[in-house]
Design a protein around this motif. Sequence first.
Motif, PDB file in Angstrom:
ATOM      1  N   ARG A  50      87.548 -69.370  -3.538  1.00 52.32           N
ATOM      2  CA  ARG A  50      87.845 -69.692  -4.927  1.00 52.32           C
ATOM      3  C   ARG A  50      86.512 -69.779  -5.648  1.00 52.32           C
ATOM      4  NH1 ARG A  50      86.474 -74.372  -6.271  1.00 52.32           N
ATOM      5  NH2 ARG A  50      87.860 -74.495  -8.040  1.00 52.32           N
ATOM      6  N   GLU A  51      86.375 -69.079  -6.741  1.00 51.25           N
ATOM      7  CA  GLU A  51      85.115 -69.030  -7.468  1.00 51.25           C
ATOM      8  C   GLU A  51      85.128 -70.019  -8.609  1.00 51.25           C
ATOM      9  OE1 GLU A  51      82.490 -67.310  -6.815  1.00 51.25           O
ATOM     10  OE2 GLU A  51      83.136 -65.816  -5.357  1.00 51.25           O
ATOM     11  N   ASN A 383      77.671 -75.005  -2.831  1.00 53.57           N
ATOM     12  CA  ASN A 383      77.625 -76.212  -3.642  1.00 53.57           C
ATOM     13  C   ASN A 383      78.530 -76.113  -4.866  1.00 53.57           C
ATOM     14  OD1 ASN A 383      76.501 -78.828  -3.850  1.00 53.57           O
ATOM     15  ND2 ASN A 383      75.040 -78.140  -5.393  1.00 53.57           N
ATOM     16  N   GLN A 384      78.804 -74.899  -5.293  1.00 56.76           N
ATOM     17  CA  GLN A 384      79.679 -74.675  -6.449  1.00 56.76           C
ATOM     18  C   GLN A 384      81.093 -74.280  -6.025  1.00 56.76           C
ATOM     19  OE1 GLN A 384      78.047 -75.519  -9.284  1.00 56.76           O
ATOM     20  NE2 GLN A 384      76.392 -75.858  -7.819  1.00 56.76           N
ATOM     21  N   GLY A 385      81.414 -74.391  -4.738  1.00 55.95           N
ATOM     22  CA  GLY A 385      82.745 -74.052  -4.268  1.00 55.95           C
ATOM     23  C   GLY A 385      83.019 -72.569  -4.171  1.00 55.95           C
ATOM     24  N   GLN A 386      81.996 -71.742  -4.197  1.00 52.54           N
ATOM     25  CA  GLN A 386      82.160 -70.282  -4.141  1.00 52.54           C
ATOM     26  C   GLN A 386      81.983 -69.850  -2.686  1.00 52.54           C
ATOM     27  OE1 GLN A 386      79.229 -68.980  -6.988  1.00 52.54           O
ATOM     28  NE2 GLN A 386      80.244 -70.027  -8.686  1.00 52.54           N
ATOM     29  N   TYR A 387      83.012 -70.051  -1.908  1.00 54.00           N
ATOM     30  CA  TYR A 387      82.883 -69.957  -0.454  1.00 54.00           C
ATOM     31  C   TYR A 387      82.726 -68.524   0.051  1.00 54.00           C
ATOM     32  CZ  TYR A 387      84.521 -74.763  -0.864  1.00 54.00           C
ATOM     33  OH  TYR A 387      84.653 -76.084  -1.213  1.00 54.00           O
ATOM     34  N   ALA A 416      84.299 -74.802   7.485  1.00 53.52           N
ATOM     35  CA  ALA A 416      85.047 -76.060   7.407  1.00 53.52           C
ATOM     36  C   ALA A 416      85.719 -76.201   6.056  1.00 53.52           C
ATOM     37  CB  ALA A 416      84.105 -77.241   7.652  1.00 53.52           C
ATOM     38  N   ALA A 417      85.011 -75.864   4.990  1.00 57.19           N
ATOM     39  CA  ALA A 417      85.585 -75.975   3.647  1.00 57.19           C
ATOM     40  C   ALA A 417      86.778 -75.045   3.473  1.00 57.19           C
ATOM     41  CB  ALA A 417      84.520 -75.668   2.595  1.00 57.19           C
ATOM     42  N   ASN A 576      83.800 -78.524  -5.911  1.00 55.67           N
ATOM     43  CA  ASN A 576      83.658 -78.107  -4.516  1.00 55.67           C
ATOM     44  C   ASN A 576      84.712 -78.851  -3.697  1.00 55.67           C
ATOM     45  OD1 ASN A 576      82.870 -77.388  -1.954  1.00 55.67           O
ATOM     46  ND2 ASN A 576      80.757 -78.087  -2.150  1.00 55.67           N
ATOM     47  N   PRO A 577      85.915 -78.300  -3.595  1.00 54.77           N
ATOM     48  CA  PRO A 577      87.019 -79.038  -2.969  1.00 54.77           C
ATOM     49  C   PRO A 577      86.832 -79.325  -1.488  1.00 54.77           C
ATOM     50  CG  PRO A 577      87.660 -76.765  -3.418  1.00 54.77           C
ATOM     51  CD  PRO A 577      86.344 -76.975  -4.092  1.00 54.77           C
TER      52      PRO A 577
END
Length: 598
Positions: A50-51, A383-387, A416-417, A576-577
């Motif tokens: 998710r971006e 860090n910005q949730g852009q996995y 893990a995220a 960042n979920p």
Amino acid sequence: MPPHTPDTPTPEGSSPQAPQAEASVPGAPEAGVPLPGTPEEAPTPGTPERETPAPGTTAAEVPGARAAGTRVPEPREAGAPALETAAPGNPASGTPVAGDPGPGPREGKAPVIEAPVPAPPMAEDPAPGPREGEAPVAGTPVAPVPGGPAGGGASVRTPSRLHLVLSAGALAVALTTGALATGAARQATPAPASLPVTSPQLLSGDDLAASIRGLQAHLRAQPRDAEAWSTLALAYVEQARTEGDPSRYPQADKALDRALELRPHHDPALAGRAALAAARHDFRGALKYADEALSRNPYNERALCSRIDALVELGRYEEASKAADLADSRRPGVPVFTRYAYVRELRGDTATAREVLTRALGTAATRGDVAYVATALGQLAWNQGQYRTALRHYARALAADDTYLPALEGRARTQAALGDRAAAITGMERVVARAPLPQPLVELGELYEERGGKGDTARARDQYALVHAWVSLARANGVDADLDTALAAADHGERGAALKAARAEWKRRHTVHTADALAWALHVNGRDEEALPYARRATATGYRSASFRYHRGMIERAAGRPDRARASLTAALGLNPGFAPLGARAARAALASLGGTE
């Protein structure tokens, strides 16, 4: 970032010197005893993500490719914008807290990207050794560094014997980010995306060990080579970081003592003192030695970078921004660009930080540089949730160096995220087997706790006990480990010890990381009203940290401010979920109890 270097040394001419009596080299292994290698691991392909878009920024010029004649067309403006944002509710000043954190980043100008500027001649005579272009002394083992000098695009002079052993400037700063510490809800502080803490040319354990052996052998034959003593000290500092072994720091101390005994006021040795002080989290000492080295040689890259690191870690962000501009004007290259990116990230300007690092990656000239900068980009994206983007960058880093621990750690954290717990645990186990440092140890413990299988509780306790052991070892070798203690103990140890350590660290330096640690330590001790100003200060610069927002939201909830708590927790999970195995779960539960949704 953390967390936080490749230097492009200025080769010095020197005079040949006959072999001397064998010197006692700190930490030298017995002849013929090989040092252990490191396991190899292939990168994992990227997976969907998710971006989260980064905020826009106005920056006409960006560092990251000041090499090979590349230049951003817009004209450079003098100076950089002030970084520091006045934090509401500064506990030190007693200013009342008023609402949300201060404004975001101001428009700024990053350094121009162009060919590196060569350093001027040194102020003092060069260290003994062969002149440029001469062959090494017969019988002196040398271990060449793969890839050549860092910083891409610089003219390359014929290396001296010592530069074939190890780039004298390639080991500038280790453990400079004060945010190595961890906790249940603490997200990883980006290391290369933040303050660089590694040498990209020497991150392979085999290369570093071979370089150290080569330096030791050289010093047995040439015990009066001050430059070699300085370089050996930096190698020990880097080895301490990569192997999680603070016992190398006293060896570095001895090597620097020898260098300065041979050549008082020698700027490479003074820069080494700055790097060692930073590694021990003595940032005032690091600033003092960096300034002293720069008074002898204003173009010393290690000193220029250590000065930025020290100012950042002392919370003097505006001065750090100016120091980064100065360093760029004197010695542009990967070390400066990564520091500049972190300074921008601290103010929430992730767009400029990403652009800086992207340009730097585009001009990376060595495998080490590629691994280093790609990992920085991966950690910034995570860090910005852009996995998915993060995994792509980690894959590129590992394609360049499949033993690069920061990339292996970042990949495991991203897995893990994304919910791939099995891969994350396997990856983090491999990391801690090679470098049992606090952050991966705590993260592995939390992954065990989250899995909750048979024996996982005991496995988690073992990881937390190892953190305590590392902190004890670090302190015994002169490292200020209070931040590590505060964050680990707040969630996995003695709460009173956490608060004591956090207060001690706050007395030394006022950074966003120390403010966050003190806020959280106060919270777990039930002192939420006292914690609130520190939690707000931690987020006041605009730094986009899900962990900081989570801590603030939990404190606001406990302090009876449900509306603010909902906003902070929503912001943490929106940014960042998967910021931490246990912290993200606790954030969702707290938000649900407040009637909020992600």
